[in-house]
Design an enzyme around this catalytic site. Structure first.
Site, short mmCIF file in Angstrom:
data_model
loop_
_atom_site.label_atom_id
_atom_site.label_comp_id
_atom_site.label_asym_id
_atom_site.label_seq_id
_atom_site.Cartn_x
_atom_site.Cartn_y
_atom_site.Cartn_z
N ASP A 184 29.92 41.71 42.81
CA ASP A 184 29.18 40.55 43.31
C ASP A 184 28.26 40.09 42.19
O ASP A 184 28.04 40.81 41.21
CB ASP A 184 28.35 40.95 44.55
CG ASP A 184 27.50 39.80 45.05
OD1 ASP A 184 28.04 38.68 45.21
OD2 ASP A 184 26.28 39.99 45.26
N SER A 185 27.68 38.90 42.36
CA SER A 185 26.73 38.39 41.39
C SER A 185 25.44 39.22 41.34
O SER A 185 24.72 39.17 40.37
CB SER A 185 26.38 36.95 41.73
OG SER A 185 25.94 36.88 43.08
N CYS A 201 31.57 38.56 46.40
CA CYS A 201 30.82 37.31 46.23
C CYS A 201 31.65 36.13 46.74
O CYS A 201 32.78 35.91 46.29
CB CYS A 201 30.52 37.13 44.75
SG CYS A 201 29.61 35.65 44.36
N GLU A 226 16.37 37.34 49.65
CA GLU A 226 15.97 38.30 48.60
C GLU A 226 14.48 38.60 48.66
O GLU A 226 14.04 39.68 48.28
CB GLU A 226 16.39 37.77 47.23
CG GLU A 226 17.90 37.68 47.16
CD GLU A 226 18.50 37.90 45.79
OE1 GLU A 226 17.75 37.92 44.80
OE2 GLU A 226 19.73 38.05 45.72
N CYS A 269 28.46 33.54 52.70
CA CYS A 269 27.66 33.99 51.57
C CYS A 269 27.26 35.43 51.84
O CYS A 269 26.97 35.79 52.99
CB CYS A 269 26.42 33.12 51.41
SG CYS A 269 25.27 33.69 50.13
N HIS A 329 24.61 37.01 51.49
CA HIS A 329 23.27 37.28 52.01
C HIS A 329 23.11 36.95 53.50
O HIS A 329 22.17 37.41 54.13
CB HIS A 329 22.25 36.44 51.23
CG HIS A 329 22.06 36.88 49.82
ND1 HIS A 329 23.10 36.96 48.92
CD2 HIS A 329 20.94 37.27 49.15
CE1 HIS A 329 22.61 37.36 47.75
NE2 HIS A 329 21.32 37.56 47.87
#
Ligand code: DGL
Length: 285
Positions: free
Chosen positions: A16-17, A79, A158, A190, A192
């Site tokens: 993932d990023s 991702c 985050e 996504c 998140h």
């Protein structure tokens, strides 16, 4: 984890990023508790969701090359942005099974939507790619897809602001057009967004079905690796999760606890290999 293991005893590689892809690792751990997992978070270059297709494609190839060199048996592109922009290239260049998050999520949404009115939320690059809409239409041609980029959600998650009033305000604003379009299903496109499920629920109410792309991806990986006879066999111990990051591990360690919520080894710092010149198709095993 290196050596002469038969293919099925090798770890599954996930990238993932940054830290968000741990939502996919968490679901993989739930469904495949005996599998060893190597996770790469490209924390030095996050976010991918605002970057151009060419840049994301190059980063994704470098991430996958690192995992291939760890002798993984399959690569999971956790991702959404990298899945949207680079999956086809990765499939072409790596002689390993490569799984993304978009097709499984789109499949579930197309199947479960009652009225075929499907909302998709994701990063700017994911939404601009149109990858979810294309994948949903492949499964259900008559579906109406309403997609909205939600660039403020990743930083809010985050920051750990999962239930703050500001987060609910931002969600209300992003989701209003989708609610006006009377969606009955919403794809959380996504890494998140699974952490925002309770807040999203508050805004949409119970009538909109939420599709968690991390969950649907993990189920797909389990089914496909099973069909390919690549699941670890006869292992009695729990699988090991080894994270690697491209920036220093401290920030990652704190965030990882929130995203993963199961034990993992200490994250290790890694420099990614540059792509060899003439990086050709299907040469990495
Ligand atoms: N992992 C990204 C995704 O799922 C979100 C974070 C980023 O923009 O890199 O699209």
């Amino acid at each position: 984890m290196r050596g002469t293991h038969p293919l099925r005893q090798r770890p599954i590689g996930v990238f993932d990023s940054g830290v968000g892809g741990l939502t996919v690792v968490r679901q993989l751990r739930r469904l495949l508790p005996a599998e060893d997992l190597i996770y790469l978070g490209d924390t030095a270059r996050v976010p991918y969701g605002t970057k151009s297709p060419a840049t994301v494609e190059r980063f994704a190839c470098e991430d996958a090359l690192f995992l291939a060199r760890q002798q993984v048996k399959a690569i999971v592109v956790a991702c959404n942005t990298a899945s949207a922009l680079a999956l086809a290239t990765l499939e072409e260049k790596f002689a390993l099974p490569v799984f993304g998050v978009i097709a499984p999520g789109a499949h579930l949404a197309a199947k479960q939507s009652r009225l075929g009115r499907i909302g998709v939320i994701g990063t700017s690059s994911t939404i601009r790619s149109g990858a979810y809409a294309r994948a949903i239409h492949r499964e259900r041609a008559a579906a109406r897809v309403f997609a909205t980029a939600c660039p403020l959600l990743v930083p809010l998650v985050e920051e750990g602001w999962l239930h703050e009033p500001v987060t609910l305000d931002v969600l209300r604003r992003y989701l209003a057009p989708l609610q006006r379009a009377r969606i009955d299903t919403l794809v959380l496109g996504c890494t998140h967004y699974p952490l925002l499920k309770p807040a999203i629920r508050k805004v949409t109410g119970e009538d909109v079905r939420l599709i968690d792309s991390a969950q649907s991806c993990a189920a797909h990986v389990r089914d496909r690796l099973g069909a390919l006879e690549l699941l670890a066999k006869g292992r009695r111990r729990a699988g090991v999760i080894q994270p690697y990051v491209t920036d220093e591990p401290d920030r990652f360690r704190a965030a990882a606890r929130r995203f993963l919520r199961v034990p993992a080894r200490e994250p290790l710092h890694v420099e990614l290999p540059a792509l060899p010149s003439g990086f050709g198709p299907a040469q990495w095993k």
